[in-house]
Design a protein around this motif. Structure first.
Motif, mmCIF file in Angstrom:
data_model
loop_
_atom_site.group_PDB
_atom_site.id
_atom_site.type_symbol
_atom_site.label_atom_id
_atom_site.label_comp_id
_atom_site.label_asym_id
_atom_site.label_seq_id
_atom_site.Cartn_x
_atom_site.Cartn_y
_atom_site.Cartn_z
ATOM 1 N N ARG A 78 0.845 -1.197 0.000
ATOM 2 C CA ARG A 78 0.000 0.000 0.000
ATOM 3 C C ARG A 78 0.881 1.247 0.000
ATOM 4 N NH1 ARG A 78 -3.990 -0.882 4.938
ATOM 5 N NH2 ARG A 78 -2.080 -1.397 6.065
ATOM 6 N N THR A 112 1.175 6.337 9.511
ATOM 7 C CA THR A 112 -0.240 5.990 9.545
ATOM 8 C C THR A 112 -0.424 4.928 10.618
ATOM 9 O OG1 THR A 112 -0.270 6.345 7.145
ATOM 10 C CG2 THR A 112 -2.230 5.325 8.114
ATOM 11 N N PHE A 123 -3.908 4.946 -0.892
ATOM 12 C CA PHE A 123 -4.811 5.561 0.077
ATOM 13 C C PHE A 123 -4.385 6.987 0.373
ATOM 14 C CE2 PHE A 123 -4.886 1.032 1.193
ATOM 15 C CZ PHE A 123 -6.252 0.803 1.318
ATOM 16 N N HIS A 146 -4.275 9.411 3.802
ATOM 17 C CA HIS A 146 -4.219 9.105 5.232
ATOM 18 C C HIS A 146 -5.620 9.017 5.846
ATOM 19 C CE1 HIS A 146 -2.226 10.267 9.352
ATOM 20 N NE2 HIS A 146 -2.844 9.129 9.402
ATOM 21 N N LYS A 147 -6.523 9.935 5.434
ATOM 22 C CA LYS A 147 -7.840 9.947 6.079
ATOM 23 C C LYS A 147 -8.699 8.740 5.737
ATOM 24 C CE LYS A 147 -10.598 12.922 3.034
ATOM 25 N NZ LYS A 147 -11.321 14.215 3.047
ATOM 26 N N ASP A 148 -8.296 7.961 4.711
ATOM 27 C CA ASP A 148 -9.003 6.706 4.423
ATOM 28 C C ASP A 148 -8.708 5.666 5.506
ATOM 29 O OD1 ASP A 148 -9.866 7.746 1.946
ATOM 30 O OD2 ASP A 148 -7.980 7.157 1.002
ATOM 31 N N LEU A 149 -7.633 5.869 6.256
ATOM 32 C CA LEU A 149 -7.182 4.864 7.229
ATOM 33 C C LEU A 149 -7.167 5.376 8.665
ATOM 34 C CD1 LEU A 149 -4.145 3.542 5.139
ATOM 35 C CD2 LEU A 149 -6.342 2.407 5.440
ATOM 36 N N HIS A 189 -6.521 14.944 -1.585
ATOM 37 C CA HIS A 189 -7.294 13.696 -1.555
ATOM 38 C C HIS A 189 -8.082 13.534 -2.847
ATOM 39 C CE1 HIS A 189 -10.208 10.647 -0.076
ATOM 40 N NE2 HIS A 189 -9.115 10.192 0.495
#
Ligand SMILES: [Zn+2]
Length: 165
Positions: free
Chosen positions: A28, A90, A139, A141-144, A155
């Motif tokens: 990822r 993350t 991804f 960061h805010k997806d995780l 984003h």
């Protein structure tokens, strides 16, 4: 292919306290922003990198600057932890990923095409050198995690990044 990057020695990085290698190729990629200023010159970027490393190592007690790479708005790529090294970017997702931060605050600014191009080149270099799986998942960061990082405007640019390869 190799990416033309500014090495740790060139930006005056402090040596890491400790370094863990990724056990296999990263599966990822997580994109971040530094949420700091958008540097206008090379000198400014270097001061900024030293500040980020100091904050990460002293205030947040990381072993090193958190990201694997950082990218300026002029498209310059700066070596963070580098390839094949576990980052601190993350929470809960560092062991199989690569963390790339664009320098600036992309809640407000749009990422430059030069910066996005350099990120795409990093993907290609990572895959060709075996540090990144060809089918890696991208991804923000805010997806995780519960964060605004990498900022709404960056984003929104992520799908374009993946399709530009
Ligand atoms: Zn982040």
């Amino acid at each position: 292919m190799a990416v033309n990057l500014v090495t740790r020695a060139q930006w005056g990085a402090t040596a890491p306290r400790h370094k863990d290698r990724l056990k296999s190729s990263a599966k990822r990629v997580v994109i971040h922003h530094t949420a700091m200023k958008n540097c206008k010159s090379h000198t400014e970027s270097i001061q900024e990198l030293q500040t980020i490393q100091r904050v990460h190592m002293q205030n947040r007690h990381f072993d090193d600057i958190g990201y694997n790479f950082l990218v300026g708005q002029d498209g310059t790529v700066y070596e963070g932890r580098g390839w094949g090294v576990v980052g601190a970017h993350t929470k809960g997702h560092n062991d199989d990923s690569l963390g790339i931060a664009l320098m600036g605050n992309f809640n407000y600014d749009s990422p430059s095409s030069e910066a996005l191009m350099s990120v795409t080149q990093l993907f290609k270099a990572g895959v060709s050198q075996g540090f990144l799986l060809p089918q890696f998942v991208l991804f923000g960061h805010k997806d995780l995690g519960n964060t605004e990082c990498p900022g709404a405007k960056l984003h929104a640019a992520l799908p374009r990044l993946r399709s530009a390869e």
